[in-house]
Design an enzyme around this catalytic site. Sequence first.
Site, PDB file in Angstrom:
ATOM      1  N   LYS A  89      58.747   7.794  37.240  1.00 41.53           N
ATOM      2  CA  LYS A  89      58.357   7.703  35.829  1.00 41.53           C
ATOM      3  C   LYS A  89      57.178   8.608  35.502  1.00 41.53           C
ATOM      4  O   LYS A  89      56.201   8.654  36.235  1.00 41.53           O
ATOM      5  CB  LYS A  89      57.995   6.250  35.510  1.00 41.53           C
ATOM      6  CG  LYS A  89      57.779   5.978  34.041  1.00 41.53           C
ATOM      7  CD  LYS A  89      57.960   4.504  33.730  1.00 41.53           C
ATOM      8  CE  LYS A  89      57.722   4.187  32.285  1.00 41.53           C
ATOM      9  NZ  LYS A  89      58.393   5.032  31.319  1.00 41.53           N
ATOM     10  N   GLY A 102      51.103   7.427  40.778  1.00 47.86           N
ATOM     11  CA  GLY A 102      51.669   8.204  41.890  1.00 47.86           C
ATOM     12  C   GLY A 102      52.420   9.432  41.405  1.00 47.86           C
ATOM     13  O   GLY A 102      52.316  10.517  41.994  1.00 47.86           O
ATOM     14  N   CYS A 103      53.170   9.278  40.327  1.00 45.69           N
ATOM     15  CA  CYS A 103      53.970  10.384  39.802  1.00 45.69           C
ATOM     16  C   CYS A 103      53.069  11.479  39.227  1.00 45.69           C
ATOM     17  O   CYS A 103      53.366  12.670  39.348  1.00 45.69           O
ATOM     18  CB  CYS A 103      54.950   9.876  38.748  1.00 45.69           C
ATOM     19  SG  CYS A 103      56.140   8.683  39.437  1.00 45.69           S
ATOM     20  N   THR A 104      51.964  11.071  38.601  1.00 41.31           N
ATOM     21  CA  THR A 104      51.013  12.042  38.070  1.00 41.31           C
ATOM     22  C   THR A 104      50.372  12.826  39.209  1.00 41.31           C
ATOM     23  O   THR A 104      50.296  14.061  39.164  1.00 41.31           O
ATOM     24  CB  THR A 104      49.943  11.336  37.212  1.00 41.31           C
ATOM     25  OG1 THR A 104      50.597  10.684  36.118  1.00 41.31           O
ATOM     26  CG2 THR A 104      48.919  12.327  36.688  1.00 41.31           C
ATOM     27  N   ALA A 158      52.917  15.329  40.622  1.00 43.35           N
ATOM     28  CA  ALA A 158      53.128  16.464  39.717  1.00 43.35           C
ATOM     29  C   ALA A 158      51.915  17.393  39.718  1.00 43.35           C
ATOM     30  O   ALA A 158      52.066  18.624  39.716  1.00 43.35           O
ATOM     31  CB  ALA A 158      53.417  15.958  38.299  1.00 43.35           C
TER      32      ALA A 158
END
Length: 163
Positions: A41, A46-48, A51
Amino acid sequence: MSNIPEAGQKAPDFSTPNQNDNLVSLDDFGEQWVILYFYPKDDTPGCTTEAQDFTELHQEFSALGATILGVSPDSGKSHCKFIDKHNLSITLLSDPEHLLTESYGAWRLKKFMGKEYMGVVRSTFLVSPDRIIAYAWPNVKVKGHAQAVLTKLRELVHTSSPK
């Protein structure tokens, strides 16, 4: 549940919209390596981090002839906000129906607080210019991952025959 492609297998092709709603296919990348990473998401911790780590190493990947593609079920609009908010320099693909995610085996059963559900399992695939899976990380931990992918790419680029 889909099978997870392994090193040596042909990479599943796709045609999926990016953050600007332009269709992107594996064949669009010609002789380039493709780093295809799946994440749950936009704009979650974690995804930030993942990325941002890929963005930080973007120039080094480019110098080795590689393109980075992040894939999540989020919409193009969500991807645009995520890119703008964190100044990301990578392409994000929108896969709301999970077709691309399933074809790479990243849509799997997950557990959280005793509940089981289907979701995106953080996974990364390094696809060679001849569209073969060169390396797969089926269960990614964010910390140090982008650097590990870069290290593996360097190793593979330097062992492949010079043109």
